[in-house]
Design a protein around this motif. Structure first.
Motif, PDB file in Angstrom:
ATOM      1  N   VAL A 144     -21.162   6.267 -26.782  1.00  0.00           N
ATOM      2  CA  VAL A 144     -21.195   7.711 -26.138  1.00  0.00           C
ATOM      3  C   VAL A 144     -21.489   9.037 -26.116  1.00  0.00           C
ATOM      4  O   VAL A 144     -21.246   8.771 -27.273  1.00  0.00           O
ATOM      5  CB  VAL A 144     -19.682   8.046 -25.321  1.00  0.00           C
ATOM      6  N   SER A 145     -22.450  10.016 -25.627  1.00  0.00           N
ATOM      7  CA  SER A 145     -22.711  10.536 -26.190  1.00  0.00           C
ATOM      8  C   SER A 145     -22.253  12.179 -25.936  1.00  0.00           C
ATOM      9  O   SER A 145     -21.176  11.972 -24.890  1.00  0.00           O
ATOM     10  CB  SER A 145     -23.919  11.452 -25.974  1.00  0.00           C
ATOM     11  N   GLU A 175     -17.783   3.898 -28.788  1.00  0.00           N
ATOM     12  CA  GLU A 175     -18.311   4.385 -29.905  1.00  0.00           C
ATOM     13  C   GLU A 175     -18.530   5.752 -29.401  1.00  0.00           C
ATOM     14  O   GLU A 175     -19.359   5.991 -28.647  1.00  0.00           O
ATOM     15  CB  GLU A 175     -19.326   3.971 -30.579  1.00  0.00           C
ATOM     16  N   VAL A 176     -17.980   6.567 -30.143  1.00  0.00           N
ATOM     17  CA  VAL A 176     -18.191   8.303 -30.223  1.00  0.00           C
ATOM     18  C   VAL A 176     -18.181   8.809 -31.537  1.00  0.00           C
ATOM     19  O   VAL A 176     -17.624   8.356 -32.278  1.00  0.00           O
ATOM     20  CB  VAL A 176     -16.453   9.403 -29.523  1.00  0.00           C
ATOM     21  N   ILE A 235     -14.708   6.231 -33.662  1.00  0.00           N
ATOM     22  CA  ILE A 235     -15.424   6.686 -34.554  1.00  0.00           C
ATOM     23  C   ILE A 235     -16.515   6.100 -35.004  1.00  0.00           C
ATOM     24  O   ILE A 235     -17.071   5.540 -36.366  1.00  0.00           O
ATOM     25  CB  ILE A 235     -14.867   7.172 -35.675  1.00  0.00           C
ATOM     26  N   ASP A 236     -18.094   6.489 -34.636  1.00  0.00           N
ATOM     27  CA  ASP A 236     -19.411   5.719 -35.340  1.00  0.00           C
ATOM     28  C   ASP A 236     -19.844   7.464 -35.604  1.00  0.00           C
ATOM     29  O   ASP A 236     -19.174   8.899 -36.256  1.00  0.00           O
ATOM     30  CB  ASP A 236     -20.271   6.024 -33.691  1.00  0.00           C
ATOM     31  N   LEU A 290     -13.093   2.094 -38.040  1.00  0.00           N
ATOM     32  CA  LEU A 290     -14.138   2.961 -38.169  1.00  0.00           C
ATOM     33  C   LEU A 290     -15.769   2.630 -38.310  1.00  0.00           C
ATOM     34  O   LEU A 290     -15.121   2.789 -38.826  1.00  0.00           O
ATOM     35  CB  LEU A 290     -13.997   4.116 -39.376  1.00  0.00           C
ATOM     36  N   LYS A 291     -16.576   3.092 -38.425  1.00  0.00           N
ATOM     37  CA  LYS A 291     -17.657   2.041 -38.165  1.00  0.00           C
ATOM     38  C   LYS A 291     -18.884   3.568 -39.432  1.00  0.00           C
ATOM     39  O   LYS A 291     -19.247   4.434 -38.838  1.00  0.00           O
ATOM     40  CB  LYS A 291     -18.761   2.438 -37.073  1.00  0.00           C
ATOM     41  N   VAL A 292     -18.580   2.859 -39.886  1.00  0.00           N
ATOM     42  CA  VAL A 292     -19.006   4.151 -41.255  1.00  0.00           C
ATOM     43  C   VAL A 292     -20.601   4.011 -41.742  1.00  0.00           C
ATOM     44  O   VAL A 292     -21.487   3.304 -41.006  1.00  0.00           O
ATOM     45  CB  VAL A 292     -18.716   3.497 -42.847  1.00  0.00           C
TER      46      VAL A 292
END
Ligand code: C2E
Ligand code: MG
Ligand code: MG
Ligand code: MG
Length: 280
Positions: free
Chosen positions: A118-119, A149-150, A178-179, A199-201
């Protein structure tokens, strides 16, 4: 200044657009027509349980094949769509395609979640959460089927409003991730306040694991995530060596070319049925 008054652009966009030179106006109009005429596709990339190799989710990633230039990176056309005000239509198409696919997958007994990006301009809309829920219910899907994902930066500009929408999402039953974590500016307290579970690292952290410092940074991220009770997804995993290192840190999930590139739905479905246990 080139773009005239009252316009804002980000450095990264300028680099992309400059590289295209004069062609970018033409590409912009071809993108508009692709968005309007359903010319975008969705590819899917698996997210894998780091211990078992089981696929827990697939991320929907927008793909655009331009007749003239071939495949164009979403790093280029997503910001372009935002700039020309077509990001809603674009994401509408991605949602329709991926939700329909998820419906098929549910009907055939697959239970993996769908992760969608999501932008910032989408999250900003007051109707965003309700329309997302409505779209899902059209396909008889629930918010718990989807992980939203933001990016970290989204989460931090106009803090109060974005936080409100993130809470609405979470209250509606969506899991939030959290992207691109590590590339923005969130403080630990803000991170803790956010209703995110994951959390997406960012890929760049995996790319630095060949250095001592890179490994120490990853270790610190893993400890922090444990302390904050957040699930970690490490992106950009490209080798077995990286897999082993990350397993040693106890990270929960991995995503990257080592397991699979983003692939068309048929291939993704095959992976989901077979699992990627062989890779571990
Ligand atoms: P993202 O959400 O962080 O997606 C991960 C990106 O990393 C994808 O790039 C993926 O192909 C790439 N990647 C995955 N594994 C590896 C790896 O092992 N090594 C390396 N070097 N890269 C890897 P992609 O598909 O080009 O997408 C770029 C970005 O465009 C995405 O970053 C996301 O921010 C945005 N995007 C893509 N689809 C959509 C969409 O439908 N809506 C919105 N709002 N943004 C989207
Ligand atoms: Mg993403
Ligand atoms: Mg990412
Ligand atoms: Mg990214």
């Amino acid at each position: 200044k080139h773009a005239g008054r009252n316009s804002v652009c980000f450095y990264s966009d300028i680099v992309h657009l400059k590289a295209l030179g004069r062609e970018h106006v033409a590409i912009q109009s071809r993108l508009s027509s692709a968005i309007r005429h359903g010319g975008l596709q969705v590819f899917y990339q698996p997210i894998v349980n780091a211990r078992t190799g089981e696929i827990i989710a697939v991320e929907a990633l927008a793909r655009w094949m331009d007749d003239k230039s071939g495949w164009i990176s979403p790093e280029l056309f997503i910001p372009m769509a935002e700039k020309v005000g077509l990001i809603q239509e674009l994401s509408e198409q991605i949602m329709l395609q991926s939700f329909a696919k998820l419906r098929d997958w549910r009907d055939s007994g697959l239970s993996q979640k769908l992760m969608i990006n999501v932008s910032r301009s989408q999250l900003y809309l007051p109707t965003f959460v309700t329309s997302l829920v409505e779209r899902l219910s059209q396909f008889k899907l629930r918010p718990s089927d989807v992980i939203v994902e933001v990016t970290e930066s989204v989460a931090l500009t106009d803090y109060a409003r974005q936080m409100r929408h993130l809470r609405q999402l979470s209250d509606a039953g969506f899991v939030l991730a959290i992207d691109d974590f590590g590339t923005g500016y969130s403080s630990l307290s803000q991170l803790h306040e956010m209703p995110a579970k994951m959390l997406k690292v960012d890929v760049s952290f995996s790319q630095r694991l060949h250095t001592d410092e890179g490994r120490r940074v990853m270790q610190a991220i893993a400890q922090m995530a444990q302390g904050l009770q957040l699930d970690l997804v490490i992106e950009g995993v490209e080798s077995l060596e990286t897999v082993r290192f990350l397993q040693g840190l106890g990270v929960n999930y991995m995503q990257g070319f080592y397991f699979s590139q983003p692939v068309p739905c048929g291939v993704a479905e095959l992976w989901m049925r077979l699992g990627l246990t062989g890779k571990l």
